[in-house]
Design an enzyme around this catalytic site. Structure first.
Site, short mmCIF file in Angstrom:
data_model
loop_
_atom_site.label_atom_id
_atom_site.label_comp_id
_atom_site.label_asym_id
_atom_site.label_seq_id
_atom_site.Cartn_x
_atom_site.Cartn_y
_atom_site.Cartn_z
N CYS A 128 0.90 -1.21 0.01
CA CYS A 128 -0.15 -0.16 -0.07
C CYS A 128 1.10 1.09 -0.12
CB CYS A 128 -0.75 -0.04 1.16
SG CYS A 128 -2.02 1.47 0.99
N GLY A 164 -5.88 2.65 -12.70
CA GLY A 164 -6.67 2.87 -13.94
C GLY A 164 -5.86 2.78 -15.06
#
Ligand SMILES: Cc1cc2nc3c(=O)[nH]c(=O)nc-3n(C[C@H](O)[C@H](O)[C@H](O)COP(=O)(O)OP(=O)(O)OC[C@H]3O[C@@H](n4cnc5c(N)ncnc54)[C@H](O)[C@@H]3O)c2cc1C
Ligand SMILES: Cc1cc2nc3c(=O)[nH]c(=O)nc-3n(C[C@H](O)[C@H](O)[C@H](O)COP(=O)(O)OP(=O)(O)OC[C@H]3O[C@@H](n4cnc5c(N)ncnc54)[C@H](O)[C@@H]3O)c2cc1C
Ligand SMILES: Cc1cc2nc3c(=O)[nH]c(=O)nc-3n(C[C@H](O)[C@H](O)[C@H](O)COP(=O)(O)O)c2cc1C
Ligand SMILES: Cc1cc2nc3c(=O)[nH]c(=O)nc-3n(C[C@H](O)[C@H](O)[C@H](O)COP(=O)(O)O)c2cc1C
Ligand code: FES
Ligand code: FES
Lengths: 317, 278, 317, 278
Positions: free
Chosen positions: C140, C227
């Site tokens: 993360c 994305g």
């Protein structure tokens, strides 16, 4: 004291910056490999409206590059694997450079497959008056021998900077690879070895596949991703490098407008380089320079260099 | 600052946002678009092309990112610029966006670019072989060539519907022959099969021109080499810039090394191309 | 033997795959943090039409996440710095999981600030029948303690895999960070320490700036880019990891269509995870699964697993 | 499979490509768009919103990537769906693309989403304070509330032109008062200054509603707290998904922790919000 793009009546903006000894009338350069040898843009823009340009990476001998396909479009970006096709350092000096207006500062980009080849190319470029600085391409992600290894291993990078630093006394910028765990570490290596500045980022290593042929689109298999898609990555790396070193930084990656350039200055870049945007709009670099001035005027900023590193961080909450 | 005479002939390229005069569907995904381009030079060489950006040069969206290369179909010069017509087929995202541009909207234009066709020798004979969207590249060539030479235009398509609107060609004084793969118009088969039918097999003073899919051009080039006829082809490599700076459009040359399709072409003497590696 | 998305009359396609012991009816999972706890999509799609889902990363205790702003749009992408806000492992097991149809395989994603916390969370999840596997979020990029360090340092990663491997005997996937010099090296570490598979990529560390306020847009300063913008980077890394290890790979990054998923399979992924696309089109994952079948039918491929690693490389020229 | 009664009331959301019925410029960058949305539920709570994607859910371009949240302005239920109207201001790329969608083209819709307004108590009094694009959120609330309560609608804008088309509001039986910053219509100044003028300062059984720029909502919330009046606000945080999965739209709560604007809001009781950190 220049004021490119100033609206009549608007306050004049001091646009000049100094990148590691390279004095520029404004902070907008163009990125190596996206501006040819500078001659190709004469029909579309006025070279004197930008800070200067970085020429296509040069090698000691001419190089013919990779077999096609060499480029492919991706979402908000493109990939390339040109393979450092170039005319060679001698043809550049004797055939290309004389075509550039004298007042346009040129930065020569240097590539090689071993440090000594880099160094020799640097030597040949160092005495040419119009060449105001050298940029060591330590980060080409799609050339098989050399290239990316220089930019990915701190020891190898240190050696490259040391050798090229010895070879020249004109301003020396090192262009870093984004394909590393810590760009800050690599920036520190350059600073420690006496580089005058850092350029980043080069393209991000990437792969695109043709599902009809089930082959990589690029004949070289891997290529380098550029364009707006990588801008937030580039901004992050410029910011991280700016925290890590005191030498100036050229910010590169997806810059297409004055607003984009402002972001890089705020993150700590002293100058920016416009790359892929030159293909989309051959006047992009000039428009970026004008956009910077327009922003400064709108915000009441009297010198663009006041924006450098002016990013305000939130109190940690 | 003074343009060289060579540049003046080919026309120094311009970059501008051009207004769409009209943009219409001519059936089977073939579209015809006319743009009013300020600064377009007085002379365009037949076979030159332009890079088109739907939405204009400072478009809102960066996806798709790159401009699309399109042959200049016809030019109507006017004061301060020209109306430039393009014929294009909708095949992907860029051409779909192009087809959505309505009259009055803008399309970014960089052009005219590249090296055009050499005309056939005066009073010579010329055979133009055009397939698919390749027809767009040959109209100005055909129009110029048939002023001084006898011209055969051999057109190929999958079926009659794909041929689009041929009125402009039919109005020219040339021999138009058509081949369709499904036989719905003209000869049933490949356009290259018409090359024998034209009865020009042995003719040495004939110039061949081929524009279309690579396999078709390769076939024409091979035939020309066998017959010892001069042959020009117009290549369609993927392009990023269109004006010689990205080095993305390189085509391998028969003597080793590369030519840039956008700068040294798109028109090449067929024998300069390394057809194996193209 | 399933044939989701089959056109009437078209050949049926065997869509089943096995990811390190996790048997899936088709190779399409959804990515952690982009599919909530699986309950939120019931109105938009049929969970039984996808292979399964990876739940939002869980920590031992509930976590409230970062101060806003947490997201920002970028060219063909978005950045986030959510900060692993989650209900905690117990609430997940007792409140969320019972709402999921029994036949839907669930992979639980695990996050922690030290290896022991990861391990304890793994233990609690290991005996829950509907949980078919664990995915260790070692990557993360915007959580301050822990997070990215695990994924960026091979030794620390090895320790994390070792400890979590000991804590569970159900299938264990390790989710890698793209913010490294060599993803192949990290993949090998996971394989050597007994991981059953690898998921990659997590988001690419990035920065976006607001030029009006001259502040980072995200309160956390840095965020993770996801994305379509990162898809070519993800494809490259999946391909590199697939060359380096034998354990199966879940490909992640910008997947929005069946065609995108095909590319990942060809590069060596056994399954894929749909992430950001779920936000844009809440039926995206189901459409990806249908698109895979449509491709297979059009190409005469009888089992999707025949596509895994089927990329053909050009002869080096 | 059977929707809970609560879900039935709020309406289970749909995702579909909706046809543009009309999309028109009402001046000063204010647009009104009506979409025919298949599957839109029979009931929409006032204050709910939808995520809109110009070009449809499987749009050609991935830039801009995310859908745009827009309040449902009015709903006209029909068999199998509804015509849903939106009022929006063109401020950036997404709304520019939205304004380019023409009748017959599609816009992707996910909605209705979120929790709407609680109505004022029957026979109570309600003051709705709306600024800028916030007016779009309050039409259905105003229409429902004025059936059973006395309603004041205080509208604010920079100038008269920015107010857009108020016909729908003028047709409702409510007390409409207007403030413009430049004084070009109604009171010169901020809309919050009308709150005193309405003569309702002391009224405890009054419900306040505020929609608009954050500073305006903060001011109304503060006033309400001082007066001990109930106050609802509709927040506009950036959103990626709109249905509670990305956790991107978190708003800090006054009791610590976060609420999701898309799932727990966009309407909140003003005293639940940590206005300092919003
Ligand atoms: C010099 C030249 C002249 C051309 N003239 C015409 C013309 O007059 N009429 C016409 O219809 N087409 C012409 N083409 C082809 C045209 O450029 C492509 O059809 C178009 O780029 C497809 O874009 P797309 O986004 O719709 O397709 P996509 O497949 O989505 O495009 C993806 C990428 O591939 C590139 N690409 C795809 N097909 C081609 C192609 N055939 N040639 C080069 N690049 C391609 C695109 O430019 C883009 O970068 C010409 C190409 C060249 C190089
Ligand atoms: C629940 C809700 C209801 C809304 N209702 C309306 C309405 O009825 N009419 C109307 O005109 N506007 C409304 N907005 C604001 C509207 O969503 C933004 O104006 C719009 O997203 C701007 O998009 P853009 O691409 O034009 O602007 P850009 O500035 O280019 O957008 C960049 C990014 O920021 C986000 N963003 C920008 N402004 C806002 C904003 N004010 N709120 C949330 N996200 C924003 C965008 O969604 C996008 O992700 C509403 C917002 C929310 C959250
Ligand atoms: C086609 C192409 C060729 C490039 N060639 C070089 C090169 O020769 N030397 C170099 O240092 N960088 C080269 N680059 C990288 C650019 O200089 C720049 O670092 C990168 O593209 C990111 O910037 P951008 O996103 O603005 O394009 C090239 C980039 C492209 C797209
Ligand atoms: C808003 C958001 C939240 C995310 N949260 C998590 C998380 O909790 N755990 C995790 O492993 N990955 C998380 N991710 C990363 C995704 O799982 C995925 O790896 C990444 O987004 C790349 O895939 P995509 O491009 O398809 O979105 C998150 C991504 C986004 C956009
Ligand atoms: S397209 Fe860029 S060099 Fe030819
Ligand atoms: S917008 Fe995604 S959770 Fe609210």
């Amino acid at each position: 004291m220049t004021s490119d793009g100033a609206k009549p009546g608007a306050a004049s903006v001091d646009t000049s910056v100094n990148v590691g000894g390279i004095q520029l009338r404004n902070p907008v350069l163009t990125a190596s490999g996206t501006f040819g040898y500078g001659t190709e843009f004469a029909a579309f823009m006025d070279l004197r409206k930008i800070g200067g340009f970085v020429a296509k990476s040069l090698t000691l001998e001419p190089r013919s590059g990779n077999m096609p396909a060499r480029i492919v479009e991706t979402p908000s970006g493109m990939m390339n694997a040109i393979g450092i096709e170039n005319v060679g350092v001698e043809a550049f000096i004797h055939e290309k450079l004389p075509q550039i207006p004298e007042e346009v500062p040129v930065v020569a980009s240097v590539f090689g497959t071993d440090p000594e080849m880099y160094a020799e190319t640097c030597r040949r470029l160092s005495d040419v008056p119009q060449i105001k600085g050298l940029e060591i391409n330590a980060s080409c992600p799609h050339v098989k021998s050399g290239g990316i290894e220089f930019g990915q291993n701190p020891k190898v990078l240190a050696e490259l900077v040391r050798v090229t630093r010895k070879a020249t006394s004109i301003p020396l910028l090192i262009k870093l690879s984004p394909n590393v765990t810590s760009v800050a570490e690599m920036a520190k290596v350059c600073e420690a070895e006496g580089a005058d500045g850092i350029s980043l980022i080069n393209t991000v290593q990437a792969l695109e596949v043709n599902i009809e042929t089930r082959r990589p689109v690029l004949r070289n298999v891997l290529g380098g991703l550029s364009g707006p898609a990588i801008r937030p990555i580039a901004l992050r790396m410029v910011w991280q490098a700016a925290q890590a070193v005191k030498i100036p930084i050229c910010g590169i990656g997806g810059i297409a407008t004055g607003e984009d350039a402002v972001k890089f200055l705020l993150c700590g870049a002293t100058a920016v380089q416009v790359g892929t945007a030159n293909y989309v709009n051959p006047k992009a670099a000039q428009e970026v320079a004008e956009g910077l001035v327009a922003y400064a005027q709108a915000q009441g900023v009297s010198a663009l260099r006041d924006l450098i590193g002016a990013l305000e961080l939130p109190e940690s909450g | 600052m003074v343009a060289s005479s060579e540049a003046a002939l080919a026309g120094s390229p311009t970059r501008s946002d051009a207004e769409v005069v009209f943009n219409r569907d001519e059936g089977a995904d073939n579209w015809r678009m006319r743009l009013r381009v300020p600064g377009w030079p007085r002379q365009t060489a037949p076979g030159q092309f332009a890079m088109l950006t739907p939405g204009g040069l400072t478009k809102l969206s960066s996806d798709p990112l790159l401009p699309r290369p399109m042959a200049v179909y016809r030019v109507f010069t006017e004061a301060g610029g020209a109306e430039v017509e393009f014929l294009y087929k909708v095949v992907g995202r860029g051409t779909t966006l192009l087809s959505q541009a309505e009259a009055g909207e803008v399309v970014g234009v960089v052009g005219p670019l590249g090296q055009g066709f050499s005309l056939p020798p005066s009073k010579g004979k010329a055979v133009l072989v055009a397939g698919g969207t390749g027809v767009a590249s040959v109209y100005e060539l055909a129009a110029l060539a048939c002023e001084k030479s006898e011209v055969w235009l051999l057109m190929g398509a999958r079926s009659a519907a794909d041929l689009g609107n041929l009125e402009d060609f039919e109005a020219l004084p040339l021999n138009l022959e058509i081949a369709t793969e499904d036989g719905s118009r003209g000869h049933r088969g490949l356009v290259t099969e018409l090359m024998g039918a034209a009865g020009l097999d042995g003719e040495e003073k004939l110039t061949l021109y081929a524009c279309g899919p690579t396999p078709m051009m390769r076939a024409v080039a091979k035939l020309a080499a066998e017959r010892g006829q001069r042959c020009f082809v117009s290549l369609e490599n993927p392009m990023a810039c269109g004006f010689g700076v990205c080095l993305g459009c390189a085509a391998p040359r028969s003597d080793g090394g590369f030519s840039l399709v956008c700068r040294d072409g798109p028109v090449f003497d067929a024998c300069e191309i390394d057809w194996e590696n193209l």
